[in-house]
Design an enzyme around this catalytic site. Structure first.
Site, mmCIF file in Angstrom:
data_model
loop_
_atom_site.group_PDB
_atom_site.id
_atom_site.type_symbol
_atom_site.label_atom_id
_atom_site.label_comp_id
_atom_site.label_asym_id
_atom_site.label_seq_id
_atom_site.Cartn_x
_atom_site.Cartn_y
_atom_site.Cartn_z
ATOM 1 N N ARG A 161 0.844 -1.186 0.000
ATOM 2 C CA ARG A 161 0.000 0.000 0.000
ATOM 3 C C ARG A 161 0.884 1.242 0.000
ATOM 4 N NH1 ARG A 161 -4.167 -0.943 4.818
ATOM 5 N NH2 ARG A 161 -4.527 -3.183 4.611
ATOM 6 N N ARG A 178 -4.175 6.820 4.737
ATOM 7 C CA ARG A 178 -4.498 7.819 5.764
ATOM 8 C C ARG A 178 -3.325 8.672 6.206
ATOM 9 N NH1 ARG A 178 -7.442 3.328 9.255
ATOM 10 N NH2 ARG A 178 -5.724 2.265 8.227
ATOM 11 N N ARG A 201 -11.258 10.841 1.013
ATOM 12 C CA ARG A 201 -11.971 9.767 1.729
ATOM 13 C C ARG A 201 -13.230 10.318 2.382
ATOM 14 N NH1 ARG A 201 -14.024 6.374 4.824
ATOM 15 N NH2 ARG A 201 -12.944 4.850 6.108
ATOM 16 N N ASP A 204 -9.268 -2.611 -2.799
ATOM 17 C CA ASP A 204 -9.046 -3.464 -1.631
ATOM 18 C C ASP A 204 -9.283 -4.917 -2.017
ATOM 19 O OD1 ASP A 204 -8.594 -2.991 1.461
ATOM 20 O OD2 ASP A 204 -9.865 -4.757 1.223
ATOM 21 N N TYR A 215 -11.083 -13.659 5.682
ATOM 22 C CA TYR A 215 -11.993 -12.554 6.023
ATOM 23 C C TYR A 215 -13.444 -12.969 5.826
ATOM 24 C CZ TYR A 215 -8.063 -9.369 6.496
ATOM 25 O OH TYR A 215 -6.920 -8.764 6.923
HETATM 26 O O1 CP3 Z 1 -1.632 1.805 -1.745
HETATM 27 C C1 CP3 Z 1 -2.656 1.633 -2.363
HETATM 28 O O2 CP3 Z 1 -3.188 2.550 -2.971
HETATM 29 C C2 CP3 Z 1 -3.234 0.223 -2.420
HETATM 30 C C3 CP3 Z 1 -4.502 0.038 -1.772
HETATM 31 C C4 CP3 Z 1 -4.716 -1.169 -0.882
HETATM 32 C C5 CP3 Z 1 -5.639 -1.093 0.180
HETATM 33 N N1 CP3 Z 1 -5.773 -2.345 0.695
HETATM 34 C C6 CP3 Z 1 -6.352 0.132 0.608
HETATM 35 C C7 CP3 Z 1 -6.877 0.212 1.981
HETATM 36 C C8 CP3 Z 1 -4.235 -2.478 -0.944
HETATM 37 C C9 CP3 Z 1 -3.189 -3.065 -1.864
HETATM 38 C C10 CP3 Z 1 -4.932 -3.221 0.048
HETATM 39 C C11 CP3 Z 1 -4.754 -4.667 0.264
HETATM 40 C C12 CP3 Z 1 -5.337 -5.285 1.456
HETATM 41 N N2 CP3 Z 1 -6.533 -5.033 2.066
HETATM 42 C C13 CP3 Z 1 -4.740 -6.370 2.142
HETATM 43 C C14 CP3 Z 1 -3.454 -7.051 1.761
HETATM 44 C C15 CP3 Z 1 -2.266 -6.271 2.166
HETATM 45 C C16 CP3 Z 1 -1.992 -6.265 3.647
HETATM 46 O O3 CP3 Z 1 -2.018 -5.175 4.212
HETATM 47 O O4 CP3 Z 1 -1.758 -7.329 4.205
HETATM 48 C C17 CP3 Z 1 -5.594 -6.700 3.214
HETATM 49 C C18 CP3 Z 1 -5.355 -7.789 4.241
HETATM 50 C C19 CP3 Z 1 -6.729 -5.860 3.139
HETATM 51 C C20 CP3 Z 1 -7.943 -5.876 4.006
HETATM 52 C C21 CP3 Z 1 -8.138 -4.599 4.726
HETATM 53 N N3 CP3 Z 1 -8.494 -3.404 4.140
HETATM 54 C C22 CP3 Z 1 -8.010 -4.352 6.105
HETATM 55 C C23 CP3 Z 1 -7.622 -5.389 7.141
HETATM 56 C C24 CP3 Z 1 -8.295 -2.997 6.333
HETATM 57 C C25 CP3 Z 1 -8.385 -2.270 7.637
HETATM 58 C C26 CP3 Z 1 -7.034 -1.976 8.171
HETATM 59 C C27 CP3 Z 1 -6.793 -0.508 8.268
HETATM 60 O O5 CP3 Z 1 -5.649 -0.098 8.014
HETATM 61 O O6 CP3 Z 1 -7.743 0.228 8.615
HETATM 62 C C28 CP3 Z 1 -8.555 -2.404 5.072
HETATM 63 C C29 CP3 Z 1 -8.891 -0.995 4.836
HETATM 64 C C30 CP3 Z 1 -8.013 -0.260 3.863
HETATM 65 N N4 CP3 Z 1 -7.625 -0.737 2.633
HETATM 66 C C31 CP3 Z 1 -7.513 1.068 4.021
HETATM 67 C C32 CP3 Z 1 -6.818 1.374 2.850
HETATM 68 C C33 CP3 Z 1 -6.168 2.680 2.497
HETATM 69 C C34 CP3 Z 1 -7.815 1.994 5.209
HETATM 70 C C35 CP3 Z 1 -9.259 2.389 5.084
HETATM 71 C C36 CP3 Z 1 -9.581 3.838 5.383
HETATM 72 O O7 CP3 Z 1 -9.203 4.743 4.620
HETATM 73 O O8 CP3 Z 1 -10.276 4.046 6.367
#
Ligand code: CP3
Length: 322
Positions: A2, A6, A15, A52, A128
């Site tokens: 990623r 945030r 967002r 995501d 999940y």
């Molecule tokens: O950098 C990018 O632009 C890529 C975007 C990206 C996101 N999720 C955006 C995101 C990618 C590549 C992912 C992959 C993802 N999502 C994974 C695999 C990578 C890893 O981290 O192990 C997993 C397990 C997920 C599932 C997921 N999505 C979780 C567990 C969460 C909550 C955790 C958190 O940080 O809040 C998300 C939410 C998420 N996906 C956010 C982002 C930017 C945060 C959400 C927000 O803006 O509130």
């Protein structure tokens, strides 16, 4: 990994405007905008489409929500009846905005900057889906896989099928490289790792490569330690993304002769910055940087990361040995 998110105030602004996180993922203009934000700030060599891994269960009809401070919350899939309710009927239509966002980003990026598409690996996505969210102990998904492997295989097979198609659609839309995130591969013991993580991922890679062999695929089986060597022989991916726990010297010896490696700075070092970050990044570059290598983090960027540290790190990587 990623790179949007945030830690950037401009992300938080978009967002907020989008309302929910899934709304942001499914609005192509906004998803494209947040994909490009880190590229504008930092001299990154690649972008990863903003989306995501949980878009896939949502596209299969499972209810998925992202709750502030809680992470994802899903209506758990635990029985054959729950499985039967999943449907491919609206899959393509639901993921279509991701393709549109990819096309928009590809149009705006210079040709020298690669665009990554991605998806979750079946095991991680199934975790999940079955647990109903993250943060648990994987007891529900593991118990299902151990107790009733035939029924669990139906869920994994469905994910293999739709994920391979989804990745091919991302290539059609303009993705240059793909990454498959198996963030929870590391919770599976030996034989189960083979059955539920390695083989389904290798099958997705096989299907995508059969049709688009020119597009490299990077696989990220996080937390599997020495298990990485199995992916060298058993998965036809071009690259392996190393988690924070993999020693670069070991990867240089065991993996890099056969695969591109990517990684693996601890994201917490990017939070800390300064000499601790610089020394660790240089060590990784000195060991892996001479051969086929993509510098990256060992896991996703943390929300408390100061943007200035990301700029420092990009400068260091680009100036290394220059
Ligand atoms: O950098 C990018 O632009 C890529 C975007 C990206 C996101 N999720 C955006 C995101 C990618 C590549 C992912 C992959 C993802 N999502 C994974 C695999 C990578 C890893 O981290 O192990 C997993 C397990 C997920 C599932 C997921 N999505 C979780 C567990 C969460 C909550 C955790 C958190 O940080 O809040 C998300 C939410 C998420 N996906 C956010 C982002 C930017 C945060 C959400 C927000 O803006 O509130």
């Amino acid at each position: 990994m990623r790179q949007a998110g945030r830690y950037l105030p401009e992300y938080r602004a978009v967002r907020e405007k989008a309302g929910s996180f899934l709304e942001l993922c499914s609005t192509p203009e906004l998803a494209a905008e947040v994909t490009l934000q880190p590229l504008r700030r930092f001299g990154l060599d690649a972008a990863i489409i903003f989306s995501d891994i949980l878009v896939v269960p949502a596209a299969l009809g499972q209810s998925v929500a992202f709750e502030e401070g809680h992470g994802p919350v899903l209506e758990p899939v635990r029985t054959p009846q729950d499985l039967a309710r999943l449907s491919k009927a609206r899959f393509d239509e639901t993921v279509q905005p991701v393709g549109e966002a990819i096309a928009l980003v590809r149009e705006k990026l210079p040709p020298s900057v690669a665009l990554f598409g991605f998806a979750g690996a079946p095991w991680t996505v199934a975790s999940y889906m079955v647990e109903g969210g993250g943060g648990g102990d994987f007891s529900a998904v593991k118990a299902w896989a151990y107790r009733d492997p035939d029924t669990f295989a139906r869920l994994i097979d469905l994910l293999v099928e739709v994920t391979a198609e989804y990745l091919l659609q991302q290539i059609d839309a303009g993705a240059d490289v793909l990454q498959i995130f198996d963030s929870w591969a590391g919770v599976l013991p030996d034989a189960a790792l083979e059955l539920w993580a390695l083989r389904p991922t290798a099958e997705i890679v096989r299907r995508v490569q059969a049709r688009r062999s020119e597009v490299p695929i990077v696989v990220f089986p996080r937390g599997i330690g020495a298990g990485y060597v199995r992916y060298v022989d058993e998965c036809d991916c071009a690259g392996l993304s190393l988690d924070t726990g993999v020693a670069p010297t070991w990867a240089a010896r065991e993996l890099q002769p056969k695969k591109i490696v990517q990684g693996n700075l601890d994201p917490l070092l990017l939070v800390v910055g300064g000499d601790a970050m610089r020394d660790a990044a240089k060590r990784i570059l000195d060991v892996l940087g001479e051969r086929r290598f993509i510098f990256n983090l060992g896991h996703g960027i943390l929300p408390q990361t100061p943007a200035g540290h990301v700029a420092d790190l990009c400068a260091l990587v680009h100036d290394w040995r220059r």
